[in-house]
Scaffold this motif. Structure first.
Motif, PDB file in Angstrom:
ATOM      1  N   ALA A  63       0.837  -1.206   0.000  1.00 40.63           N
ATOM      2  CA  ALA A  63       0.000   0.000   0.000  1.00 40.63           C
ATOM      3  C   ALA A  63       0.869   1.252   0.000  1.00 40.63           C
ATOM      4  O   ALA A  63       1.946   1.292   0.596  1.00 40.63           O
ATOM      5  N   TRP A  64       0.364   2.281  -0.647  1.00 36.55           N
ATOM      6  CA  TRP A  64       1.099   3.556  -0.740  1.00 36.55           C
ATOM      7  C   TRP A  64       0.094   4.690  -0.691  1.00 36.55           C
ATOM      8  O   TRP A  64      -0.965   4.623  -1.331  1.00 36.55           O
ATOM      9  N   GLN A  65       0.403   5.713   0.079  1.00 38.19           N
ATOM     10  CA  GLN A  65      -0.469   6.886   0.170  1.00 38.19           C
ATOM     11  C   GLN A  65       0.110   8.006  -0.673  1.00 38.19           C
ATOM     12  O   GLN A  65       1.229   8.465  -0.429  1.00 38.19           O
ATOM     13  N   ALA A  66      -0.646   8.441  -1.641  1.00 41.69           N
ATOM     14  CA  ALA A  66      -0.176   9.491  -2.540  1.00 41.69           C
ATOM     15  C   ALA A  66      -0.057  10.824  -1.798  1.00 41.69           C
ATOM     16  O   ALA A  66      -0.908  11.142  -0.965  1.00 41.69           O
ATOM     17  N   PRO A  67       0.959  11.611  -2.105  1.00 37.23           N
ATOM     18  CA  PRO A  67       1.157  12.899  -1.439  1.00 37.23           C
ATOM     19  C   PRO A  67       0.346  14.028  -2.059  1.00 37.23           C
ATOM     20  O   PRO A  67       0.781  15.175  -2.091  1.00 37.23           O
ATOM     21  N   VAL A  68      -0.837  13.701  -2.594  1.00 34.52           N
ATOM     22  CA  VAL A  68      -1.734  14.720  -3.166  1.00 34.52           C
ATOM     23  C   VAL A  68      -3.137  14.425  -2.661  1.00 34.52           C
ATOM     24  O   VAL A  68      -3.490  13.288  -2.357  1.00 34.52           O
ATOM     25  N   ARG A  69      -3.952  15.467  -2.560  1.00 38.22           N
ATOM     26  CA  ARG A  69      -5.312  15.311  -2.051  1.00 38.22           C
ATOM     27  C   ARG A  69      -6.241  14.775  -3.131  1.00 38.22           C
ATOM     28  O   ARG A  69      -6.133  15.131  -4.302  1.00 38.22           O
ATOM     29  N   ALA A  70      -7.156  13.917  -2.717  1.00 41.26           N
ATOM     30  CA  ALA A  70      -8.159  13.365  -3.644  1.00 41.26           C
ATOM     31  C   ALA A  70      -9.327  14.333  -3.738  1.00 41.26           C
ATOM     32  O   ALA A  70     -10.328  14.202  -3.038  1.00 41.26           O
ATOM     33  N   GLU A  71      -9.190  15.326  -4.588  1.00 41.12           N
ATOM     34  CA  GLU A  71     -10.248  16.306  -4.779  1.00 41.12           C
ATOM     35  C   GLU A  71     -11.361  15.713  -5.649  1.00 41.12           C
ATOM     36  O   GLU A  71     -11.276  14.588  -6.126  1.00 41.12           O
ATOM     37  N   ALA A  72     -12.423  16.508  -5.839  1.00 49.76           N
ATOM     38  CA  ALA A  72     -13.552  16.040  -6.657  1.00 49.76           C
ATOM     39  C   ALA A  72     -13.112  15.748  -8.096  1.00 49.76           C
ATOM     40  O   ALA A  72     -13.657  14.865  -8.754  1.00 49.76           O
ATOM     41  N   ASP A  73     -12.118  16.499  -8.583  1.00 51.15           N
ATOM     42  CA  ASP A  73     -11.614  16.293  -9.941  1.00 51.15           C
ATOM     43  C   ASP A  73     -10.618  15.140  -9.926  1.00 51.15           C
ATOM     44  O   ASP A  73      -9.443  15.307  -9.605  1.00 51.15           O
ATOM     45  N   LEU A  74     -11.094  13.946 -10.252  1.00 48.81           N
ATOM     46  CA  LEU A  74     -10.240  12.767 -10.197  1.00 48.81           C
ATOM     47  C   LEU A  74      -9.132  12.808 -11.237  1.00 48.81           C
ATOM     48  O   LEU A  74      -8.075  12.224 -11.056  1.00 48.81           O
ATOM     49  N   ASP A  75      -9.377  13.508 -12.349  1.00 50.70           N
ATOM     50  CA  ASP A  75      -8.349  13.649 -13.367  1.00 50.70           C
ATOM     51  C   ASP A  75      -7.172  14.453 -12.810  1.00 50.70           C
ATOM     52  O   ASP A  75      -6.010  14.097 -13.007  1.00 50.70           O
ATOM     53  N   ALA A  76      -7.486  15.538 -12.091  1.00 53.71           N
ATOM     54  CA  ALA A  76      -6.434  16.358 -11.488  1.00 53.71           C
ATOM     55  C   ALA A  76      -5.677  15.558 -10.438  1.00 53.71           C
ATOM     56  O   ALA A  76      -4.449  15.674 -10.306  1.00 53.71           O
ATOM     57  N   PHE A  77      -6.405  14.730  -9.668  1.00 52.45           N
ATOM     58  CA  PHE A  77      -5.745  13.896  -8.673  1.00 52.45           C
ATOM     59  C   PHE A  77      -4.755  12.946  -9.343  1.00 52.45           C
ATOM     60  O   PHE A  77      -3.605  12.803  -8.911  1.00 52.45           O
ATOM     61  N   SER A  78      -5.188  12.291 -10.405  1.00 59.21           N
ATOM     62  CA  SER A  78      -4.313  11.336 -11.081  1.00 59.21           C
ATOM     63  C   SER A  78      -3.086  12.020 -11.662  1.00 59.21           C
ATOM     64  O   SER A  78      -1.968  11.492 -11.574  1.00 59.21           O
ATOM     65  N   GLN A  79      -3.265  13.194 -12.233  1.00 58.08           N
ATOM     66  CA  GLN A  79      -2.123  13.904 -12.781  1.00 58.08           C
ATOM     67  C   GLN A  79      -1.134  14.288 -11.680  1.00 58.08           C
ATOM     68  O   GLN A  79       0.084  14.186 -11.855  1.00 58.08           O
ATOM     69  N   GLY A  80      -1.658  14.740 -10.539  1.00 55.59           N
ATOM     70  CA  GLY A  80      -0.773  15.077  -9.425  1.00 55.59           C
ATOM     71  C   GLY A  80      -0.036  13.864  -8.908  1.00 55.59           C
ATOM     72  O   GLY A  80       1.145  13.936  -8.545  1.00 55.59           O
ATOM     73  N   MET A  81      -0.729  12.733  -8.878  1.00 50.90           N
ATOM     74  CA  MET A  81      -0.092  11.512  -8.416  1.00 50.90           C
ATOM     75  C   MET A  81       1.004  11.057  -9.376  1.00 50.90           C
ATOM     76  O   MET A  81       2.090  10.638  -8.959  1.00 50.90           O
ATOM     77  N   LEU A  82       0.732  11.127 -10.672  1.00 53.20           N
ATOM     78  CA  LEU A  82       1.726  10.716 -11.655  1.00 53.20           C
ATOM     79  C   LEU A  82       2.996  11.553 -11.537  1.00 53.20           C
ATOM     80  O   LEU A  82       4.107  11.051 -11.780  1.00 53.20           O
ATOM     81  N   ARG A  83       2.845  12.812 -11.163  1.00 63.16           N
ATOM     82  CA  ARG A  83       4.012  13.684 -11.010  1.00 63.16           C
ATOM     83  C   ARG A  83       4.889  13.290  -9.824  1.00 63.16           C
ATOM     84  O   ARG A  83       6.068  13.647  -9.771  1.00 63.16           O
ATOM     85  N   SER A  84       4.309  12.566  -8.878  1.00 61.25           N
ATOM     86  CA  SER A  84       5.066  12.208  -7.681  1.00 61.25           C
ATOM     87  C   SER A  84       5.797  10.882  -7.834  1.00 61.25           C
ATOM     88  O   SER A  84       6.457  10.435  -6.895  1.00 61.25           O
ATOM     89  N   LEU A  85       5.709  10.268  -9.011  1.00 58.07           N
ATOM     90  CA  LEU A  85       6.257   8.929  -9.209  1.00 58.07           C
ATOM     91  C   LEU A  85       7.316   8.883 -10.302  1.00 58.07           C
ATOM     92  O   LEU A  85       7.264   9.632 -11.275  1.00 58.07           O
ATOM     93  N   GLY A  86       8.274   7.992 -10.113  1.00 60.34           N
ATOM     94  CA  GLY A  86       9.210   7.605 -11.153  1.00 60.34           C
ATOM     95  C   GLY A  86       9.014   6.127 -11.431  1.00 60.34           C
ATOM     96  O   GLY A  86       8.043   5.508 -11.009  1.00 60.34           O
ATOM     97  N   GLY A  87       9.966   5.536 -12.158  1.00 58.51           N
ATOM     98  CA  GLY A  87       9.847   4.122 -12.481  1.00 58.51           C
ATOM     99  C   GLY A  87       8.949   3.884 -13.674  1.00 58.51           C
ATOM    100  O   GLY A  87       8.715   4.772 -14.490  1.00 58.51           O
ATOM    101  N   ARG A  88       8.420   2.666 -13.784  1.00 58.95           N
ATOM    102  CA  ARG A  88       7.536   2.326 -14.898  1.00 58.95           C
ATOM    103  C   ARG A  88       6.310   1.621 -14.345  1.00 58.95           C
ATOM    104  O   ARG A  88       6.404   0.681 -13.557  1.00 58.95           O
ATOM    105  N   PHE A  89       5.129   2.087 -14.782  1.00 56.58           N
ATOM    106  CA  PHE A  89       3.899   1.606 -14.154  1.00 56.58           C
ATOM    107  C   PHE A  89       2.677   2.036 -14.959  1.00 56.58           C
ATOM    108  O   PHE A  89       2.748   2.924 -15.820  1.00 56.58           O
TER     109      PHE A  89
END
Length: 434
Positions: free
Chosen positions: A20-46
């Motif tokens: 399990a991993w907790q993303a360092p971004v808030r899950a706002e109503a705009d799920l697209d914005a949440f996903s984009q913020g989460m992708l910015r916090s990650l490296g690697g391949r996934f």
């Protein structure tokens, strides 16, 4: 919120994510914005498979390095056509004409969302797949990217993001292997790895013809700089091994990697390989002399920039890709094309072809790609990023030539490559014509 599938790296925590991993971004109503913020916090391949709020979407990392293809008519998505189709259906839907016309059994590939099977499409970088509607849409960039005002600050940020990923791998269960060649990007990564030399093995596939330049230069650098250097003798795949490599990837790639992939098997279980893929985004790879912000680039011109034959399905697919772009200048579009059609549809599309060794490209994170695309044109045209990083971190590395053993020796290597595969000349001619 969903599932991370693959090998993600928590950039803030400098660790590879397991469990399990907790993303360092808030899950706002705009799920697209949440996903984009989460992708910015990650490296690697996934892949990020979002399941929150009744939505079911697949978002790739910035270069779609864990592959995803989909059949909208059947409502199926998977890693490759090899995973989606049984043997009979795989052969029945195989697009032999496109495979042959694009020269896949050489140095060709399928860009623009195409694959080698009728009705199956590739999810490209910067696009998400809605599993409720089976529609694909672009989510990045939303508008043109502005040129950075302080390239030196961009250099510092890129170094920091690269090192966070190196530290994550070093802290993991496998040893870090860093590719060492005569090229630009691996030299830049070597400079970034300077604080960690005792924790890194530098890997070179050694051999003749096109591998000779890498072999000689890597040995020279390793000897002079005291690196832990491992030379892996080039191993040629058997015909059965090559065919398995090609089929695992859905018949979308069959280049030299299919011929020599057994070379890296000796480190497959013990190491994670770090490579310099993605750096071409910072050095105007698809630009040509005379390109301006407003130069027209038709689908036909784009196909020539790729070095691929012009076919009706390819032109149609490139046209659809261009129609989905936000307002941006021509050169920015060409950089994005390299990321999505070359890194995403050529390099990343080989993810399933050889499952023996995990490869990670630290330049292919959202923020690093963004910074590379935002560098001034003068930087891109002179490959300033690589030089700036090396000059800052390890200037002695600049005394070694790039991709060269001298004029005559280089000429002999090129002649050997052309003799081995004359299609290389045709590919170069297409690029020149564009």
């Amino acid at each position: 919120m969903g599932i991370l599938l693959g090998f993600p790296i928590d950039l803030n925590g400098r660790r590879m994510i397991r469990g399990a991993w907790q993303a360092p971004v808030r899950a706002e109503a705009d799920l697209d914005a949440f996903s984009q913020g989460m992708l910015r916090s990650l490296g690697g391949r996934f892949l990020w498979i979002q399941t929150a709020g009744g939505e079911h979407r697949i978002y790739p990392d910035c270069s779609a390095q864990v592959t995803c293809v989909y059949d909208p008519a059947a409502g199926m998505a998977g890693s490759t056509a090899h995973a989606l189709l049984d043997e009979g259906e795989y052969d029945h839907r195989f697009d032999r004409a496109s495979f042959d016309r694009l020269g896949i059994d050489g140095e060709g590939w399928f860009p623009a969302g195409l694959t080698a099977h009728h009705g199956i499409h590739r999810l490209l970088p910067s696009h998400c797949l809605d599993l409720n509607t089976w529609q694909v849409r672009r989510f990045w960039p939303e508008s043109r990217l502005r040129v950075v005002l302080d390239p030196s600050a961009a250099v510092d940020e890129i170094i920091d993001i690269i090192r966070r990923q190196l530290e994550a791998v070093i802290a993991g269960p496998k040893r870090l292997a860093l590719a060492l060649t005569a090229g630009r990007e691996t030299r830049m990564l070597l400079a970034c790895a300077r604080p960690y030399l005792n924790d890194v093995d530098f890997i070179t596939v050694s051999g003749g013809d096109r591998h000779e330049i890498d072999t000689v230069m890597a040995r020279r650098i390793a000897r002079d700089m005291g690196l832990n250097h491992v030379g892996l003798p080039r191993a040629v795949a058997t015909d059965a091994q090559r065919q398995e490599f090609i089929r695992r990837g859905g018949h979308c790639n069959a280049d030299s990697n299919s011929r020599y992939h057994p070379s890296i098997w000796p480190i497959g279980q013990s190491h994670i390989l770090i490579g310099g893929v993605g750096g071409e985004v910072a050095r105007a790879f698809f630009w040509r002399n005379g390109d301006t912000e407003n130069s027209p680039v038709s689908p036909q011109v784009m196909a020539h920039r790729f070095g691929l034959p012009v076919t009706a399905p390819l032109l149609e697919a490139i046209g659809r890709w261009q129609e989905g772009l936000p307002a941006m200048d021509t050169r920015e579009m060409l950089d994005l094309a390299y990321l999505e059609h070359r890194d995403g549809a050529w390099y990343a599309a080989q993810f399933c072809c050889d499952p023996t060794l995990l490869r990670i490209a630290p330049l292919l994170t959202v923020r690093v790609v963004e910074l590379m695309m935002q560098l001034p044109p003068s930087w891109k045209l002179t490959d300033r990023l690589g030089h700036a990083i090396i000059e800052k971190l390890w200037p002695e590395l600049e005394r070694y030539p790039y991709n060269s053993l001298g004029r005559w020796k280089d000429m002999m290597v090129k002649m050997q490559r052309v003799i081995a595969d004359p299609r290389i000349v045709l590919k170069k001619l297409r690029k020149v014509r564009s």
